[in-house]
Structure formats: C-alpha cells, structure tokens
Write an enzyme that holds these catalytic residues in place. Structure first.
Site, mmCIF file in Angstrom:
data_model
loop_
_atom_site.group_PDB
_atom_site.id
_atom_site.type_symbol
_atom_site.label_atom_id
_atom_site.label_comp_id
_atom_site.label_asym_id
_atom_site.label_seq_id
_atom_site.Cartn_x
_atom_site.Cartn_y
_atom_site.Cartn_z
ATOM 1 N N VAL A 279 0.920 -0.678 -0.069
ATOM 2 C CA VAL A 279 -0.023 -0.142 0.044
ATOM 3 C C VAL A 279 1.128 1.066 0.664
ATOM 4 O O VAL A 279 0.011 2.479 0.339
ATOM 5 C CB VAL A 279 -0.821 -0.274 1.210
ATOM 6 N N HIS B 170 -4.094 -3.839 -2.850
ATOM 7 C CA HIS B 170 -4.874 -4.236 -1.118
ATOM 8 C C HIS B 170 -5.409 -2.816 -0.937
ATOM 9 O O HIS B 170 -5.301 -2.187 0.072
ATOM 10 C CB HIS B 170 -4.176 -4.594 -0.367
#
EC number: 2.3.1.286
Length: 240
Positions: free
Chosen positions: A107, A123
């Site tokens: 991320v 994600h």
C-alpha cells in the site's frame, strides 16, 4: 498463460531465458519494499502484531482509536520512504516493454513513485482515506493536519517507544487519550483506503488484475532488489 512459465527459475540467467520475448506481468509483496526501510510481516526485524480486522475497526471505537493513533505515527515513516533499486528496475522494464503491468499487495505507492504506470494496488493505498458513510475521499496528508490539531504533541510524546510496522502502522506503548477524526461532511467513520482482513478486494479491481494476468505470457513473483536489477539489465536491453 503457459504452465512452464510459472515454474520458479533457479537463478537470474534461467529467469532471463524463460522471460525473454514474453509479455510479463509482475506480482510484488512486502519483500520488495524492505530495502526502502518498510519492514515486512515475518522478517527478523518485523515487530510482532495482530492485524486488525474490518469488523473490529467498524464495530469498536477503541480499536479505531488504536488504529489511528498508531497510523498517525507510522504513516510519517512510509511517507518519507523512497523507491529502491527493485522498484526502479521494474519501472525500467515497463518502459522497455518487458513488463506489461505490476500487481502489488503493498500500500506504499513506491511503484508509482519509481515511475511504473501500469500498477494495480490490490490492497489499496495508505495515501487515501474514505468515509464509510458518504463515500467522500480525502488524502492522508489532509487527515494528518486534522489529527495533529486534535492531538497536539502526541507524536513527540510517544516517539521514543515507536517501532515501525508495515502498512503505515507503528507499535507504540499507549494510545490512551488519542482523539479520532470523523468525516467533516457527514460525521461518518473514516477508514484508510486499505483492504483489511475480513474485507474483500473490490470486484472491479479483481477484474482488472485478472485481465492483466490473462493478457500476459508470464507472471513474475518479484522480491529482492538485486535480482530485479539484473533482470532489468538483461530483459530491458532485449526490448529496446
């Protein structure tokens, strides 16, 4: 995709032999970002932790306070990190036509910072925040200003006890007294644009990921920076 292309190569020369001339999609995880100073989940330098679930986050104010207090400290570290040689190598391979896209479980947005354009953040990203009530999206930078105003001096008070953890998280001694910010538009719960345990990856994102893999000849599970740098040098030259 040919099944023989999924077999893990034993060394860089073998990988080059397998991948040369192929349309390569790349899957990356936490290991690619460790050289940028972001710990992975299971490495020897990674602090022990129990990942928060989506159900805990939305159902318990104490869990939300803990998350945002830790994130208020940890995101600063991720925000300062820079792409390493592995990220840069993949960007070079994409520019040379050897890589058609990157699927990342991270991320941290370091692939984009390195120059990769065809990136799917499976994600999500630490850099955006969503309101679960009205759907409003704000940047993590904007939320940082609000959290600092609500919790003056908090970071300075806990910094001596901090251990940096993955996903813009930090391990700190106590989160007591931390004030969480709600959505300014509707008063709803704010959540980072990250897929939690117990939460599904959005279907449209899954479809994009599957289309990228289906359109490739090979899928490379990428980890260490030296290996990727060597592959970039070999594969990049053959695609110029």
């Amino acid at each position: 995709m040919r099944e023989d292309l999924l077999a893990p190569p034993r060394d860089v020369d073998a990988a080059v032999a397998i991948l040369r001339g192929q349309r390569v999609a790349v899957l990356t995880g936490a290991g690619i970002s460790t050289d940028s100073g972001i710990p992975d989940y299971r490495g020897p330098g990674s602090p022990p932790r129990s990942p928060m679930t989506f159900q805990q986050f939305v159902g318990d104010a104490a869990y939300r306070r803990t998350y945002w207090a830790r994130n208020h400290v940890g995101w600063r570290h991720v925000h300062r990190t820079r792409p390493n040689d592995g990220h840069l190598a993949l960007a070079r391979m994409e520019a040379a036509g050897a890589v058609v896209g990157v699927l990342t479980q991270n991320v941290d947005r370091l692939h984009q910072a390195a120059g990769s354009r065809a990136v799917i953040d499976l994600h999500g990203t630490y850099a955006r925040v969503l309101c679960l009530g009205c759907g409003m999206v704000i940047s993590r930078d904007e939320l940082a200003v609000r959290l600092e105003a609500l919790n003056p001096g908090f970071v300075e008070a806990v910094v001596a006890d901090v251990e940096i953890a993955p996903d813009a998280d930090a391990v700190i001694a106590s989160t007591e007294g931390f004030t969480v910010a709600d959505c300014e538009a509707c008063g709803g719960l704010l959540k980072p644009d990250i897929v939690y345990f117990g939460e599904n990856v959005p279907p449209a994102r899954v479809a994009r990921a599957m289309a990228l893999v289906d359109g490739a000849d090979a899928l490379l599970d990428a980890g260490t920076s030296p290996t990727l740098t060597a592959l970039a040098e070999a594969l990049g030259d053959t695609h110029r």
